[in-house]
Design an enzyme around this catalytic site. Structure first.
Site, PDB file in Angstrom:
ATOM      1  N   SER A 183       0.789  -1.233   0.000  1.00 58.31           N
ATOM      2  CA  SER A 183       0.000   0.000   0.000  1.00 58.31           C
ATOM      3  C   SER A 183       0.821   1.282   0.000  1.00 58.31           C
ATOM      4  O   SER A 183       0.290   2.340  -0.281  1.00 58.31           O
ATOM      5  CB  SER A 183      -0.939  -0.004   1.202  1.00 58.31           C
ATOM      6  OG  SER A 183      -0.186   0.036   2.395  1.00 58.31           O
ATOM      7  N   HIS A 211      -5.772  -4.413  -1.688  1.00 55.21           N
ATOM      8  CA  HIS A 211      -5.552  -3.248  -2.554  1.00 55.21           C
ATOM      9  C   HIS A 211      -5.505  -3.626  -4.030  1.00 55.21           C
ATOM     10  O   HIS A 211      -5.393  -2.749  -4.882  1.00 55.21           O
ATOM     11  CB  HIS A 211      -4.240  -2.536  -2.185  1.00 55.21           C
ATOM     12  CG  HIS A 211      -4.363  -1.645  -0.998  1.00 55.21           C
ATOM     13  ND1 HIS A 211      -5.013  -0.428  -1.037  1.00 55.21           N
ATOM     14  CD2 HIS A 211      -3.929  -1.789   0.280  1.00 55.21           C
ATOM     15  CE1 HIS A 211      -4.962   0.140   0.161  1.00 55.21           C
ATOM     16  NE2 HIS A 211      -4.309  -0.665   0.978  1.00 55.21           N
ATOM     17  N   LYS A 242     -12.836  -1.718   0.416  1.00 56.35           N
ATOM     18  CA  LYS A 242     -12.032  -0.836  -0.445  1.00 56.35           C
ATOM     19  C   LYS A 242     -12.725  -0.679  -1.811  1.00 56.35           C
ATOM     20  O   LYS A 242     -13.769  -0.049  -1.876  1.00 56.35           O
ATOM     21  CB  LYS A 242     -10.601  -1.357  -0.527  1.00 56.35           C
ATOM     22  CG  LYS A 242      -9.871  -1.176   0.824  1.00 56.35           C
ATOM     23  CD  LYS A 242      -8.397  -1.479   0.787  1.00 56.35           C
ATOM     24  CE  LYS A 242      -7.747  -1.074   2.106  1.00 56.35           C
ATOM     25  NZ  LYS A 242      -7.264  -2.213   2.889  1.00 56.35           N
TER      26      LYS A 242
HETATM   27  C1  LIG Z   1      -7.162  -2.691   4.306  1.00 56.47           C
HETATM   28  C2  LIG Z   1      -6.405  -3.930   4.404  1.00 56.47           C
HETATM   29  C3  LIG Z   1      -6.780  -4.944   5.302  1.00 56.47           C
HETATM   30  C4  LIG Z   1      -7.915  -4.770   6.269  1.00 56.47           C
HETATM   31  O1  LIG Z   1      -9.150  -4.779   5.613  1.00 56.47           O
HETATM   32  P1  LIG Z   1     -10.462  -4.394   6.437  1.00 56.47           P
HETATM   33  O2  LIG Z   1     -11.559  -5.087   5.721  1.00 56.47           O
HETATM   34  O3  LIG Z   1     -10.562  -2.898   6.393  1.00 56.47           O
HETATM   35  O4  LIG Z   1     -10.283  -4.880   7.827  1.00 56.47           O
HETATM   36  C5  LIG Z   1      -6.065  -6.132   5.282  1.00 56.47           C
HETATM   37  N1  LIG Z   1      -5.005  -6.310   4.454  1.00 56.47           N
HETATM   38  C6  LIG Z   1      -4.606  -5.344   3.598  1.00 56.47           C
HETATM   39  C7  LIG Z   1      -3.444  -5.596   2.698  1.00 56.47           C
HETATM   40  C8  LIG Z   1      -5.279  -4.124   3.559  1.00 56.47           C
HETATM   41  O5  LIG Z   1      -4.865  -3.173   2.732  1.00 56.47           O
END
Ligand SMILES: *Cc1c(COP(=O)(O)O)cnc(C)c1O
Length: 396
Positions: A183, A211, A242
């Site tokens: 990220s 992502h 996301k």
């Molecule tokens: C955002 C993210 C998470 C967590 O996801 P949520 O559904 O918001 O708990 C886990 N792993 C990665 C790589 C992320 O970017």
């Protein structure tokens, strides 16, 4: 008792502030979107949401959620295995498995829970987890909850991965785990090479597609589509929070026996509430939209290449990216904060990141592109970057 603890907390909070690491939250009073309104009355163009496909305020998803409120009510008041499973939950699980070319899916309240509950039920102290050094915090926490022996390899470094696999050869089962997109840089690990090493050293592979799902690959099926290896890994975790509408919810999709065992033993699944039916209903609609058209992915890919090209032509130092994350490198922590603050004055909302979120002297502004951005939004952002970049002598 609390008096002493209070003093301790106050000192702790003060030291966070002194280190410049205190997080303040901006308050949005509009729906999440390309253009948002803050409680200060300021209207800004948003480049820091994970709203990659622009679906957070999608009228189609809102309609699907609304309709389900009348057919399935509001909340489940139960974990899945007692009385928290509706036809919508089952249908969404099927759609997710189909989307990624996997066999079955298990839903969680969040991907943080999916990653927190995936390792401990599957592996024991006889086994090995080989994890990328830049993997998400939820993977790190999940691994900590599991008794398997831990190995760490440098970010996307295949030589190091190979040495770690050699070190883990004595263990019974080996699981390599990596984010699909990291990220902070927006880079994708060489999953084709990871798979080759997995074959050579008899290991399994898990990818966290948070992502990358909806973003990477010609039709947004994630990194297994990008490398043309759909269905070849054992496990994928991901989020509905996301690209996929951005509400809440996580999932693990993979081989059917793995998912079956997780339903029996995964603690965040067994001891935490089911996602609300309205989220499942909107999710179903979302995956249907993805199979009908590829318009949003195409717009996102166009927007990303347009932004990268213009910014590079202006002389900005941009990290190579294979995702919708664009890291504008400034290197200096203070400069990254000043640059982001000045961009906000211009109506462009981005975040500057610096140590310890990124390595020392690698401060940057992270821009997240979306299918929801119009050409005009992008041009405004590029013009603001040019103006502030010249003012702060980042570009000439
Ligand atoms: C955002 C993210 C998470 C967590 O996801 P949520 O559904 O918001 O708990 C886990 N792993 C990665 C790589 C992320 O970017």
């Amino acid at each position: 008792m609390y008096k002493d603890f209070q003093l301790h907390l106050q000192a702790e909070l003060e030291s966070i502030k002194e280190a410049g690491l205190y997080k303040n939250e901006r308050v949005i009073v509009s729906p999440q979107s390309a253009e948002i309104e803050l409680n200060t009355g300021q209207k800004v163009i948003n480049f820091c949401a994970n709203n990659y496909l622009g679906l957070s305020n999608s009228s189609e998803l809102i309609r699907a959620a609304e309709e389900s409120l009348h057919t399935h009510g509001y909340g489940m008041s139960s974990v899945r295995f007692i009385c928290g499973t509706t036809d919508l939950h089952k249908e969404l699980e099927k759609k997710i498995a189909h989307f990624f070319g996997m066999e079955d899916t298990i839903l969680y309240a969040a991907c943080f829970d999916a990653n927190g509950g995936v390792f401990e039920p599957l592996l024991t102290s006889e086994d090995a987890i080989i994890s990328d050094s830049l993997n998400h915090a939820s993977i790190i926490d999940g691994v900590r909850l599991c008794k398997a022996k831990r190995y760490r390899y440098e970010n996307a470094d295949m030589e190091d991965l190979e040495s770690q696999l050699q070190a883990a050869e004595e263990q019974r089962f080996r699981l390599i785990v990596t984010d699909g997109v990291f990220s902070m840089d927006g880079n994708v690990p060489p999953v084709d090479k990871i798979l080759k090493l997995a074959e050579k050293y008899n290991a399994m592979v898990m990818i966290d597609e948070c992502h990358s799902a909806g973003v990477v690959g010609a039709t947004g099926r994630g990194v297994t589509e990008l490398f043309n290896i759909k269905g070849a890994v054992e496990l994928i975790t991901g989020t509905l929070g996301k690209a996929f509408g951005g509400a809440i919810g996580g999932f693990t999709t993979g081989k059917k026996e793995i998912i079956e065992l997780l339903r029996q033993r995964s603690r965040p699944y067994l001891f935490s509430n089911a996602i609300p039916p309205l989220v499942a209903a909107a999710g179903i609609r979302m995956f249907d939209m993805m199979s009908e058209t590829n318009e949003l992915q195409e717009r996102l890919h166009d927007n990303t290449s347009y932004f990268m090209e213009k910014m590079t032509a202006l002389g900005f130092d941009i990290k190579p990216t294979q995702s919708a994350i664009c890291a504008v490198m400034l290197y200096d922590a203070k400069l990254s904060q000043e640059f982001a603050a000045k961009l906000l004055e211009e109506g462009i909302y981005v975040i500057g990141f610096y140590y310890p979120v990124v390595p020392k002297d690698q401060a940057r502004i992270r821009v997240q592109l979306s299918a929801g951005h119009s050409r005009e939004h992008l041009d405004k952002a590029i013009a603001a970057f040019e103006k502030i970049g010249r003012k702060l002598k980042v570009i000439s």
